[in-house]
Scaffold this motif. Structure first.
Motif: not given
Length: 805
Positions: A616-626, A749-753, A758-759
């Motif tokens: 539902h959401q686009p790929i966003a900035p992300f980080f990992m740390t210990s 088609w109108l409803g599906a579009r 939203h995705f």
């Protein structure tokens, strides 16, 4: 007089039992679908509508503009909860609270203590740490304790009566004050009040209310961090009750000055606080939080439209089938007209007959709706049931009766009470039959248009759900089990991870706070240490085993080195781009600063983009740390046969603690429950609409066959083959179906579009979907017509020529 009309209507129905049964079946299908959707929408629309002065209750929410991106928060910075709202005017009462996940221990003098596990982080917590004003904004019935002082002292807790029974059994509420509870093994509090749990549907279903004063004198002071304005904590909530006659705009206009005071010059333009009405909490998914299950209001509106469409289809079907019986009823109507019956009287007679059919359908619908809803138990929220004697249910039945009787009965009542009905005695029906044929086929086209929209919608939803469930997420989720750790047990968690790693059948183990794709990650800012714009980023604490466990690929650099504290970072490709690095390799070795305590460290590596949230959401900035002390989850890749060995390792490290686990792929699938529910409901609506439409098409075919019996007989005598007659008859009824395809596909088609917008990640609407929908519509129509067509084409021509039709 009405008694006579209903008695006559009953006799007419009894003389045509098969016709009545088909009509009742069609209307029952329509009404049961409407009733099921009515119950769902009534349930969702009824959340938190029972609070006194509910129109004056608001939640404070916020948004941040970071590096050109707008982030919405259903929560506030910690200091707002702690009391920074006090200078604001126009507020009658304000109360902050903090969602708290905790294991609960009930000490017992006569034996072992009772223990109740903390809910999973994906579920809402029943525990909040609340200011005393909470009970002045939200009203409860107090069974024990003083509402003015119950939450004043530190280390106090108020319970609902249901929660008190769970902890202490059936003791009277007044006997429970003074009893003790222990949260997360070390927070000992005293029960100072018992309140009666709300009976209405609510998103604020909390049952443990720990006093806010407890924070300052306990380890909660470190956990909550209520003094950092840049800490937007998803567990920090603030509700206000406006003074009478104060508009929300008057209070909201004071927020910019408060933001400027605490965020500094320039930054106040990037931070915005707003007031969210209480009634909006259940539906507004823009503002995420830790405890509210969001209902999708556009979906509810679509469901209500679907319910209306299905009821209209059922009414059209009834009108068509009644018209099919008009040949038999016109003579009776003509005789009664000659004998002195008025047109109004004849119309009332047919409305009464329609009312009897609709009443029978309503009774059957009330009996069938609960079993129908049970088919969707896995996709519907708990608590939906038929309240037969409620005012709203009876209002629905009355509305359905009136609407259906008027819509379904008007056309038959009009044509059968017409002054020209007398012509039926002389056989002058040809012109009216032609008109009815055109109108009937138009109604069939309308029915199939709606049905075709449902068919197309189901195909598109099925394709989108399949895409979301099977898309490559950028990491491996199959065969991975996640085991949540008890709160505050990071050290024991490391021991459990080490024991698990040594088990046969276990391929890899990682200790981290959350899985790569999770409902909630931490959120903070990250920027170049040498200077640069803040980038709002999700983050996760993990160890060096997370990348190999989940198969996350490096784009540049190396993995994290073993460590217990924040020293270096892994960032994803999107984060690297937002920080201004042209290629991933440029980021490796660069110093960055994150908002977690202002920690600074080098970028050890850049990982390839993977999905950290649902599609539902686009790929966003992300980080990992210990950060070993932040570990809450152990991720394990294993063979199913090794699960029992993992549980034995758990029992050795956490004796007496409940072992719980989840398969990661199933957890991820759960994020698409809304789409799964939509698919099931559309499937139900589609089947209902198709069945009703087929009944109507069959009725129209029977009507036309009855009217053209002599014509068909003449054609056969003149040498027409069964095949040519069947083809001619079939083609005539496929014309309205083809018209439905021409009209229904553009609407779909109108409803599906619109729905797919939203995705961020969605399927393409290729020609195969539209071709499949068109073929499905034609195939359904041909199967429906097959029996009646062959029966008409193979009829004895001698009997046909003897017919008066």
């Amino acid at each position: 007089m009405l008694k006579y009309y209903f008695r006559t209507a009953w006799r007419n129905l009894m003389r045509s039992k098969a016709y009545a049964a088909v009509n009742i079946t069609g209307l029952t299908l329509g009404i049961v679908a409407c009733l099921a959707i009515f119950m769902i929408t009534r349930f969702e629309m009824g959340f938190d509508t029972f609070h006194p002065a509910k129109e004056r209750i608001y939640r404070v929410v916020g948004s941040q503009q970071v590096a050109g991106n707008l982030y919405h928060h259903g929560y506030v910075p910690g200091p707002m909860v702690a009391g920074a709202y006090q200078p604001l005017t126009g507020i009658e009462k304000a109360a902050g609270f903090y969602n708290y996940y905790a294991k609960v221990t009930v000490p017992r003098s006569d034996g072992d203590a009772l223990q109740f596990d903390s809910p999973a982080r994906e579920a809402a917590s029943p525990v909040i740490i609340a200011q005393p004003g909470y009970f002045e904004i939200f009203q409860y019935e107090w069974l024990a304790g003083n509402p003015r002082t119950a939450l004043q002292a530190p280390f106090s807790v108020v319970l609902t009566d249901k929660e008190a029974r769970r902890y202490f059994g059936s003791e009277a509420p007044r006997q429970l004050t003074g009893r003790q509870l222990i949260y997360n093994d070390s927070l000992r509090v005293t029960v100072t009040g018992i309140v009666k749990a709300w009976q209405g549907h609510t998103d604020l279903a909390f049952s443990n209310f720990i006093s806010f004063a407890t924070i300052a004198g306990s380890f909660l002071k470190e956990e909550t961090d209520l003094h950092n304005w840049r800490n937007w904590n998803s567990y920090a909530q603030l509700f206000v009750k406006l003074a009478p006659n104060v508009r929300p705009e008057q209070v909201a206009s004071q927020f910019p000055a408060l933001v400027k005071e605490h965020f500094g010059p320039g930054e106040e333009h990037n931070v915005n606080l707003q007031l969210q009405p209480l009634h909006n909490l259940h539906f507004n998914s823009v503002y995420e939080d830790a405890y509210i299950r969001k209902a999708h209001q556009p979906t509810l509106r679509i469901l209500m439209a679907v319910a209306l469409f299905i009821l209209v289809i059922a009414a059209i079907n009834y009108a068509n089938l009644t018209a099919a019986q008009a040949v038999k009823k016109e003579r009776s109507a003509g005789i009664r007209k000659i004998m002195g019956s008025s047109r109004t009287g004849l119309a009332l007679q047919f409305f009464c007959e329609t009312a009897l059919v609709v009443l029978a359908a309503i009774v059957l619908s009330a009996l069938l709706v609960s079993p129908v809803l049970r088919l969707f138990d896995a996709f519907l929220p708990a608590g939906i049931h038929l309240r037969l004697f409620s005012v709203s249910t009876w209002a629905f039945f009355a509305g359905a009766l009136l609407f259906t009787v008027l819509l379904a009965g008007a056309y038959p009542a009009y044509i059968l009470s017409s002054p020209r009905a007398v012509q039926a005695l002389a056989g002058g029906r040809a012109q009216r039959q032609q008109f009815r044929g055109i109108l009937g086929k138009s109604l069939i086209a309308a029915q199939f248009t709606i049905s075709l929209v449902f068919v197309t919608a189901l195909l598109i939803v099925e394709k989108q759900v399949h895409y979301m469930m099977h898309k490559d997420l950028g990491f491996k989720e199959e065969g991975i089990v996640t085991v949540p750790l008890p709160a505050g047990s990071a050290a024991a968690g490391r021991l459990f991870a080490e024991k698990t790693r040594q088990l046969p059948g276990v391929e890899a183990v990682s200790l981290h706070r959350g899985a790569p794709l999770s409902a909630r990650h931490g959120n903070t800012s990250i920027k170049k240490a040498a200077g640069g714009e803040d980038v709002m980023s999700a983050f996760e604490f993990c160890d060096e085993n997370m990348l190999p466990l989940y198969g996350i690929q490096l784009a540049a650099g190396r993995n994290l080195l073993p460590g217990d504290t924040i020293r270096e970072f892994l960032i994803n490709e999107t984060c690297a781009k937002r920080l201004g690095f042209a290629i991933p390799a440029d980021a490796v070795g660069q110093l960055v600063q994150v908002g977690i305590g202002g920690k600074t460290g080098p970028v050890a590596g850049v990982v390839r983009d993977f999905h950290t949230a649902s599609l539902h959401q686009p790929i966003a900035p992300f980080f990992m740390t210990s950060n070993a002390n932040a570990a809450r989850t152990v991720g394990i890749r294993l063979h199913h046969s090794a699960l029992s060995d993992v549980q034995r390792a758990w029992d050795q490290v956490f004796p007496g603690q409940k072992f719980s686990f989840a398969f990661l792929d199933e957890t991820i699938a759960g994020y698409y429950d809304t789409e799964q529910r939509t698919k099931q409901l559309i499937r139900f609506a589609m089947l209902t609409a198709i069945i009703i439409s087929c009944i109507g098409l069959f009725g129209m075919a029977a009507l036309t066959a009855g009217h053209r019996t002599k014509e068909i007989g003449i054609r056969k005598v003149l040498g027409a083959s069964v095949g040519s007659i069947a083809a001619r008859f079939m083609l005539e009824f496929l014309k309205p179906v083809m018209a439905a395809i021409m009209l229904g596909l553009p609407l779909a088609w109108l409803g599906a579009r619109q729905w797919l917008q939203h995705f961020p990640f969605r399927v393409s609407l290729g020609p195969s979907i539209w071709l499949a929908a068109a073929l499905a519509g034609i195939g359904i129509a041909m199967l429906t017509l097959c029996f009646q067509t062959m029966r008409t084409a193979t009829a004895n021509p001698v009997k046909a020529l003897q017919s008066e039709s």
